[in-house]
Design a protein around this motif. Structure first.
Motif, PDB file in Angstrom:
ATOM      1  N   GLU A   1     -48.070 -33.386  19.882  1.00 51.90           N
ATOM      2  CA  GLU A   1     -47.579 -32.013  19.764  1.00 51.90           C
ATOM      3  C   GLU A   1     -46.940 -31.533  21.069  1.00 51.90           C
ATOM      4  O   GLU A   1     -45.928 -30.816  21.045  1.00 51.90           O
ATOM      5  CB  GLU A   1     -48.728 -31.097  19.335  1.00 51.90           C
ATOM      6  CG  GLU A   1     -49.215 -31.397  17.913  1.00 51.90           C
ATOM      7  CD  GLU A   1     -50.300 -30.452  17.424  1.00 51.90           C
ATOM      8  OE1 GLU A   1     -50.650 -29.501  18.173  1.00 51.90           O
ATOM      9  OE2 GLU A   1     -50.790 -30.648  16.299  1.00 51.90           O
ATOM     10  N   LEU A   2     -47.513 -31.931  22.198  1.00 50.33           N
ATOM     11  CA  LEU A   2     -46.910 -31.575  23.486  1.00 50.33           C
ATOM     12  C   LEU A   2     -45.495 -32.138  23.601  1.00 50.33           C
ATOM     13  O   LEU A   2     -44.542 -31.414  23.930  1.00 50.33           O
ATOM     14  CB  LEU A   2     -47.780 -32.103  24.628  1.00 50.33           C
ATOM     15  CG  LEU A   2     -48.995 -31.288  25.032  1.00 50.33           C
ATOM     16  CD1 LEU A   2     -49.910 -32.107  25.936  1.00 50.33           C
ATOM     17  CD2 LEU A   2     -48.589 -29.997  25.724  1.00 50.33           C
ATOM     18  N   LEU A   3     -45.340 -33.421  23.343  1.00 48.90           N
ATOM     19  CA  LEU A   3     -44.030 -34.060  23.462  1.00 48.90           C
ATOM     20  C   LEU A   3     -43.049 -33.511  22.433  1.00 48.90           C
ATOM     21  O   LEU A   3     -41.857 -33.368  22.713  1.00 48.90           O
ATOM     22  CB  LEU A   3     -44.168 -35.578  23.308  1.00 48.90           C
ATOM     23  CG  LEU A   3     -44.960 -36.284  24.420  1.00 48.90           C
ATOM     24  CD1 LEU A   3     -45.189 -37.742  24.064  1.00 48.90           C
ATOM     25  CD2 LEU A   3     -44.224 -36.178  25.753  1.00 48.90           C
TER      26      LEU A   3
ATOM     27  N   ILE B   1     -49.973 -36.517  34.123  1.00 50.74           N
ATOM     28  CA  ILE B   1     -48.880 -37.380  34.589  1.00 50.74           C
ATOM     29  C   ILE B   1     -48.343 -38.239  33.446  1.00 50.74           C
ATOM     30  O   ILE B   1     -47.127 -38.439  33.304  1.00 50.74           O
ATOM     31  CB  ILE B   1     -49.357 -38.258  35.763  1.00 50.74           C
ATOM     32  CG1 ILE B   1     -49.643 -37.383  36.983  1.00 50.74           C
ATOM     33  CG2 ILE B   1     -48.318 -39.324  36.107  1.00 50.74           C
ATOM     34  CD1 ILE B   1     -50.334 -38.113  38.120  1.00 50.74           C
ATOM     35  N   LEU B   2     -49.245 -38.751  32.597  1.00 52.41           N
ATOM     36  CA  LEU B   2     -48.824 -39.580  31.465  1.00 52.41           C
ATOM     37  C   LEU B   2     -47.887 -38.813  30.540  1.00 52.41           C
ATOM     38  O   LEU B   2     -46.834 -39.321  30.149  1.00 52.41           O
ATOM     39  CB  LEU B   2     -50.058 -40.049  30.684  1.00 52.41           C
ATOM     40  CG  LEU B   2     -49.775 -40.769  29.349  1.00 52.41           C
ATOM     41  CD1 LEU B   2     -49.011 -42.062  29.581  1.00 52.41           C
ATOM     42  CD2 LEU B   2     -51.074 -41.014  28.587  1.00 52.41           C
ATOM     43  N   VAL B   3     -48.247 -37.589  30.200  1.00 59.03           N
ATOM     44  CA  VAL B   3     -47.418 -36.783  29.292  1.00 59.03           C
ATOM     45  C   VAL B   3     -46.055 -36.504  29.911  1.00 59.03           C
ATOM     46  O   VAL B   3     -45.017 -36.614  29.252  1.00 59.03           O
ATOM     47  CB  VAL B   3     -48.138 -35.469  28.932  1.00 59.03           C
ATOM     48  CG1 VAL B   3     -47.209 -34.561  28.123  1.00 59.03           C
ATOM     49  CG2 VAL B   3     -49.405 -35.754  28.140  1.00 59.03           C
ATOM     50  N   LEU B   4     -46.027 -36.162  31.197  1.00 61.78           N
ATOM     51  CA  LEU B   4     -44.759 -35.849  31.851  1.00 61.78           C
ATOM     52  C   LEU B   4     -43.870 -37.091  31.951  1.00 61.78           C
ATOM     53  O   LEU B   4     -42.647 -37.001  31.804  1.00 61.78           O
ATOM     54  CB  LEU B   4     -45.021 -35.257  33.242  1.00 61.78           C
ATOM     55  CG  LEU B   4     -45.780 -33.924  33.269  1.00 61.78           C
ATOM     56  CD1 LEU B   4     -45.921 -33.413  34.694  1.00 61.78           C
ATOM     57  CD2 LEU B   4     -45.078 -32.878  32.403  1.00 61.78           C
ATOM     58  N   CYS B   5     -44.462 -38.253  32.187  1.00 69.33           N
ATOM     59  CA  CYS B   5     -43.671 -39.494  32.232  1.00 69.33           C
ATOM     60  C   CYS B   5     -43.105 -39.832  30.857  1.00 69.33           C
ATOM     61  O   CYS B   5     -41.940 -40.250  30.736  1.00 69.33           O
ATOM     62  CB  CYS B   5     -44.528 -40.647  32.748  1.00 69.33           C
ATOM     63  SG  CYS B   5     -44.943 -40.535  34.503  1.00 69.33           S
ATOM     64  N   LEU B   6     -43.896 -39.646  29.812  1.00 74.42           N
ATOM     65  CA  LEU B   6     -43.406 -39.877  28.453  1.00 74.42           C
ATOM     66  C   LEU B   6     -42.275 -38.911  28.115  1.00 74.42           C
ATOM     67  O   LEU B   6     -41.302 -39.278  27.434  1.00 74.42           O
ATOM     68  CB  LEU B   6     -44.548 -39.733  27.452  1.00 74.42           C
ATOM     69  CG  LEU B   6     -45.598 -40.846  27.452  1.00 74.42           C
ATOM     70  CD1 LEU B   6     -46.769 -40.473  26.531  1.00 74.42           C
ATOM     71  CD2 LEU B   6     -44.984 -42.165  27.006  1.00 74.42           C
TER      72      LEU B   6
ATOM     73  N   ALA C   1     -57.665 -30.205  31.739  1.00 73.30           N
ATOM     74  CA  ALA C   1     -56.331 -30.760  31.978  1.00 73.30           C
ATOM     75  C   ALA C   1     -55.402 -30.553  30.787  1.00 73.30           C
ATOM     76  O   ALA C   1     -54.306 -29.999  30.917  1.00 73.30           O
ATOM     77  CB  ALA C   1     -56.430 -32.251  32.322  1.00 73.30           C
ATOM     78  N   GLN C   2     -55.840 -31.000  29.595  1.00 71.01           N
ATOM     79  CA  GLN C   2     -54.993 -30.872  28.403  1.00 71.01           C
ATOM     80  C   GLN C   2     -54.771 -29.403  28.027  1.00 71.01           C
ATOM     81  O   GLN C   2     -53.700 -29.041  27.536  1.00 71.01           O
ATOM     82  CB  GLN C   2     -55.609 -31.630  27.236  1.00 71.01           C
ATOM     83  CG  GLN C   2     -55.573 -33.136  27.367  1.00 71.01           C
ATOM     84  CD  GLN C   2     -54.196 -33.711  27.132  1.00 71.01           C
ATOM     85  OE1 GLN C   2     -53.465 -33.261  26.263  1.00 71.01           O
ATOM     86  NE2 GLN C   2     -53.828 -34.701  27.921  1.00 71.01           N
ATOM     87  N   SER C   3     -55.761 -28.579  28.255  1.00 73.43           N
ATOM     88  CA  SER C   3     -55.615 -27.148  27.932  1.00 73.43           C
ATOM     89  C   SER C   3     -54.629 -26.467  28.880  1.00 73.43           C
ATOM     90  O   SER C   3     -53.779 -25.670  28.456  1.00 73.43           O
ATOM     91  CB  SER C   3     -56.974 -26.450  27.995  1.00 73.43           C
ATOM     92  OG  SER C   3     -57.870 -27.001  27.059  1.00 73.43           O
ATOM     93  N   SER C   4     -54.727 -26.772  30.182  1.00 70.93           N
ATOM     94  CA  SER C   4     -53.812 -26.171  31.159  1.00 70.93           C
ATOM     95  C   SER C   4     -52.380 -26.641  30.915  1.00 70.93           C
ATOM     96  O   SER C   4     -51.430 -25.852  31.003  1.00 70.93           O
ATOM     97  CB  SER C   4     -54.253 -26.540  32.579  1.00 70.93           C
ATOM     98  OG  SER C   4     -55.543 -26.053  32.857  1.00 70.93           O
TER      99      SER C   4
END
Length: 574
Positions: free
Chosen positions: A251-253, A5-10, A345-348
């Motif tokens: 890297e995700l963002l 959720i944190l990554v998607l909100c960012l 979580a981070q891998s998925s």
């Protein structure tokens, strides 16, 4: 779940301002950075002899292919002579011809499929002059085409100039963002040097080579440009490329913001074009964050993304039932092939993002995913509309939007319209060709691979999983994703040549068709909205888009998925 959720909100917080900034670049509007970048751009235009003349779609496509063709030739030559003692402290040998062909096609098409291991297969000269350089140029070429496509379907009077678009994207977006990301990664411990590899003694008293080189520079543009090729063979699963959870989020963002921003650009360009027609000038327009048309496509993509993410996470969390049968705990889910510092979580999330945004970087080995987790990664590339890298997802989704309005128009007995332009036979034929080409490349070459000994010899895991390996390799190539399912012995003449052909055709033929559609729509007269006009800026149309994509993909890919990951899942959970 909080990590996801944190990554998607960012992502949502970053994509809107970056999208507005990219819109100003695409529409040649004023930005806060003009005093810095205008002199740089003008200097490049002057020394390169670039004339800021508008191009039609044929000229734009020709400029793209000619420029990329020259770079392919130069890059191939460098790979073949990289054994020279120029930035080559590790004495790397020249690359074999078929592997050189595959590698240069891969990086020029923004695929970054790697049939080599970076730390042992490339000199620093090749890493910088071929790989990193191609990452900038290939990404800029893709974003330039996306901007031209948006101008065409949004109703602008010109597609723009390819060379101007490429320069502005590189200087104003790719380089600044790469510098920021590179500095952040160095702060997390990613190496950035030109030193030779270090040999160190381990705790066990053995010796190990530690890779050195300009890793952070490659990692930054690898994600910002949705490229994906790793400096090291293990890609972003190794601590040298991705040492911490913080670097993983960075890297995700990095790979999410620019593809998402392209949709913002589309929404704003359509919105402001309509406002110009309403009030006759650029003044006194209300500022918006998104634009209705862009929001519709963003919502449709988000629904598909969240479905895939949920399935992948739950599948990996469920783990492997075979382990429970032999008395092993399944509390942690399937951790095979995953890094402990990232977990399920981070891998998925990384798996879903890298295949949705067609980046191709990996922080876990996709070959070890559960059958349904692997199917999500595979299906994201087969669909090739879930955000996508370099604006590819948006352009492909726009084609589905054209098909959707055509189908809905037939149902109500009206000539289909999209963004004020009639959708007629020419546009439908071109859209159908473009949508059919992608599954044709995947399925035809997969059939070839399992029919000839040269292809079958590369399959390490016979049965359902082996078929998934083959499908994944060609889906990754056709979608210009580049992530590897691994398990294939793919550094052979057969796999190097066939995937090279698929990458080339999947990139350039698709772009030519999409530019032709944009040029055709741009030349049409605008029609006024009426009571029978299908509104394409509503949540209902978002759901229509999702259903059209799922129906088309089900009809196309369900049979082969049934023979691969679905059959493997049913066997595992018998």
């Amino acid at each position: 779940m909080l990590q996801i959720i944190l990554v998607l909100c960012l992502f949502i917080a970053l994509v809107i301002p970056i999208g507005r900034y990219l819109y100003h670049i695409a529409d040649n509007k004023k930005t806060f950075a003009d005093p810095v970048f205008n002199p740089i751009d003008n200097f490049i235009f002057r020394i390169c002899g670039i004339k800021k003349e508008d191009m039609n779609w044929k000229q734009y496509a020709l400029a793209l292919i000619a420029t990329n063709g020259v770079m392919i030739l130069i890059g191939y030559i460098i790979l073949r002579i990289q054994n020279l003692p120029i930035f080559n402290p590790n004495n790397i040998e020249s690359m074999e011809p078929s592997l050189s062909f595959n590698t240069i096609i891969s990086f020029m098409t923004n695929t970054n499929l790697q049939h080599y291991s970076g730390e042992s297969g490339l000199s620093y000269l090749s890493q910088m002059a071929v790989i990193i350089f191609m990452m900038f140029l290939a990404a800029a070429s893709g974003y330039a085409v996306c901007m031209a496509f948006i101008r065409g379907i949004a109703g602008k009077k010109s597609l723009g100039n390819f060379f101007v678009d490429v320069v502005r994207v590189i200087t104003r977006a790719l380089i600044p963002l790469s510098l920021i990301v590179g500095i952040l990664l160095v702060g997390q411990g990613v190496p950035q040097n030109l030193s030779a590899n270090k040999t160190v003694e381990t705790i066990e008293g053995k010796y190990q080579d530690i890779a050195m080189g300009p890793i952070a520079a490659l990692e930054s543009i690898k994600h910002i440009g949705t490229n994906g090729g790793g400096f090291l063979g293990a890609n972003s699963s190794t601590p040298l490329e991705n040492p911490t959870v913080v670097s993983n989020i960075i890297e995700l963002l990095s790979m999410m913001v620019l593809p998402g921003a392209c949709i913002i650009v589309f929404g704003l360009m359509v919105y402001y074009r309509k406002k110009e027609e309403d009030i006759g000038s650029n003044k006194n327009k209300n500022n918006v964050l998104f634009g209705g048309e862009g929001r519709t496509i963003f919502v449709a993509m988000s629904i598909l993304f969240l479905i895939g993410l949920t399935v992948c996470y739950l599948a990996e969390k469920a783990g492997n039932p075979e382990l429970a049968e032999v008395g092993l705990s399944q509390a942690m889910g399937s951790m095979e092939g995953k890094e402990v510092r990232f977990g399920i979580a981070q891998s998925s999330l990384f798996t879903t993002v890298t295949t949705s945004f067609t980046t191709g970087t990996v922080n876990n080995m996709h070959d070890t995913l559960t059958p349904l987790g692997g199917m999500v990664a595979l299906l994201n590339m087969m669909l090739n509309v879930v955000f996508g890298g370099k604006g590819v997802g948006f352009m492909n989704m726009a084609l589905y939007a054209i098909i959707a309005v055509f189908i809905c128009g037939l149902m109500i007995g009206r000539t289909p319209e999209y963004l004020g332009k009639k959708i007629e036979g020419k546009e439908m034929k071109l859209a159908a060709m473009c949508i059919i080409l992608h599954p044709l490349l995947i399925l035809a070459f997969s059939a070839l691979a399992v029919s000839v000994s040269a292809g079958v010899d590369g399959i390490s895991n016979p049965g359902f999983h082996g078929l998934t390996q083959v499908l994944y390799e060609f889906a990754s190539s056709a979608a210009n994703n580049g992530s590897g399912f691994e398990g294939l012995a793919d550094n052979s003449y057969f796999w190097n040549i066939t995937t090279g052909i698929v990458m080339f055709v999947g990139r350039y033929i698709t772009i030519i068709i999409q530019l032709a559609i944009a040029g055709s729509l741009m030349a049409k007269r605008r029609v006024n909205e009426s009571i029978g006009t299908l509104r394409t800026n509503t949540f209902g149309f978002s759901l229509t888009l999702v259903m059209v994509v799922l129906i088309f993909s089900a009809l196309t890919f369900f049979p082969v998925l049934s023979l691969g990951p679905i059959a493997e899942h049913l066997t595992l959970w018998r």
